[in-house]
Write an enzyme that holds these catalytic residues in place. Structure first.
Site, short mmCIF file in Angstrom:
data_model
loop_
_atom_site.label_atom_id
_atom_site.label_comp_id
_atom_site.label_asym_id
_atom_site.label_seq_id
_atom_site.Cartn_x
_atom_site.Cartn_y
_atom_site.Cartn_z
N ARG A 238 0.80 -1.37 -0.01
CA ARG A 238 -0.02 0.10 0.02
C ARG A 238 0.86 1.25 -0.07
O ARG A 238 1.98 1.21 0.77
CB ARG A 238 -0.89 0.02 1.20
N GLU A 267 -1.16 7.97 -5.38
CA GLU A 267 -1.66 7.65 -6.55
C GLU A 267 -3.21 8.01 -6.80
O GLU A 267 -3.73 8.14 -7.80
CB GLU A 267 -1.64 6.09 -6.59
N HIS A 290 0.49 0.29 -9.58
CA HIS A 290 -0.42 -0.51 -9.02
C HIS A 290 -0.95 -1.52 -9.77
O HIS A 290 -2.06 -1.99 -9.79
CB HIS A 290 -1.60 0.30 -8.08
#
Length: 326
Positions: A238, A267, A290
């Site tokens: 994360r 992000e 990601h």
């Protein structure tokens, strides 16, 4: 009457769709390209798409209280993935909706990605590629994964999969987790240690923690200074676990050999992307958007799990406990 399902995820495959159809559902798609995330759908268009929908298989679009209130017939929201920070879980609970996640489907893909980043950084593949583009052909001296020490911070299923893979390189595996699973560690030959020992001994550190108030910026400047000089840091977990401003500093000073980053604090927040730009400009950083879990095989597994959970809820069955958020 057939249940109406909206599948707004990027890459919702034909097999998962057929599973829903075979069980009497009608599947609505967004009409977006397979390469477009559903968080780009305009609110008005999303509102239209959800009209009459009983179950929603969602990617990264925001599931807000407003949307849930406007569509009282919507019974279940299935996140194609394990994170649910884009879903207003409190509103879903208050409004009597079920929220489902899809754990396990992308574990092999994420583990492969983490090890791939370790190898790419160790062999300085990006730096070598850039040098060749500049017509510089002198070999760069890298390092190996073989017989090195890999520290896993967090020891869930993905971390365990990383541990199994690096054992194939004869690596020594250390692990830290507030709730150690000794049986799983013994199965892959890992050893639980306290954080200071892991930081001081690991040549590679791979992060596998959820983002909470307790773990935000867990890897701040002080903690990263405790890493072995020349260590490689990989984060496929994360964004927000790492203080990105401090990471820029420590990479530029060569305290760290490199960083592999699939997740970033900014992000989902353009106002926080300054440090992302600095990081991805560095030659000793390997970055991806990601996408660690986005293998074709992994997405197919998570699609099928999400579809099965939606069918369970709509037909009055309880989904697998590991899938249930609300």
């Amino acid at each position: 009457m057939a249940f109406q399902i909206l599948a707004s995820t990027r890459f919702f495959d034909a097999e998962a769709e057929q599973l829903l159809v075979d069980h009497g559902c009608e599947v609505r798609r967004t009409g977006l390209s397979q390469d477009v995330q559903d968080d780009t759908i305009a609110p008005g268009e999303l509102d239209r798409l959800l009209t009459g929908i009983d179950g929603w298989i969602v990617g990264t679009a925001l599931v807000t209280r407003d949307l849930l209130t406007k569509h009282p017939q919507l019974k279940v929201i299935a996140r194609r993935g394990v994170g649910y920070d884009t879903v207003d879980v409190t509103a879903a609970r208050e409004l009597g909706r079920r929220v489902i996640i899809s754990p396990g489907g992308n574990e092999p893909a994420v583990a492969d990605h983490a090890v791939g980043m370790m190898l790419a950084l160790a062999k300085r593949l990006r730096e070598g590629h850039l040098a060749m583009q500049a017509d510089r052909w002198s070999p760069l001296v890298g390092t190996e994964l073989c017989e090195k020490t890999v520290g896993l911070v967090g020891f869930g299923r993905i971390a365990q999969a990383v541990g199994r893979r690096v054992r194939g390189f004869d690596a020594n595996v250390l692990a830290y987790d507030p709730h150690p699973n000794n049986e799983a560690a013994n199965a892959i030959g890992a050893r639980f240690v306290e954080m200071p020992e892991l930081l001081g001994k690991s040549d590679y550190i791979s992060l596998h923690l959820p983002l909470t108030e307790q773990t935000r910026h867990l890897f701040d400047r002080n903690r990263m200074l405790q890493l072995k000089r020349g260590a490689i840091l990989v984060n496929t977990a994360r964004g927000g676990l790492i203080d990105e401003a401090a990471l820029v500093e420590l990479l530029r000073s060569n305290h760290l050999m490199g960083a592999g980053l699939d997740v970033f604090e900014g992000e989902a927040d353009p106002s926080k992307r300054e440090h992302i730009k600095e990081l991805i400009a560095l030659p000793n950083v390997i970055a991806s958007a990601h996408s660690a879990g986005s293998s074709r095989e992994g997405l197919m597994r998570t699609n099928r799990l999400a579809a099965k959970s939606v069918l369970d809820v709509l037909n009055g069955r309880e989904p697998s406990p590991q899938c249930v958020v609300v």
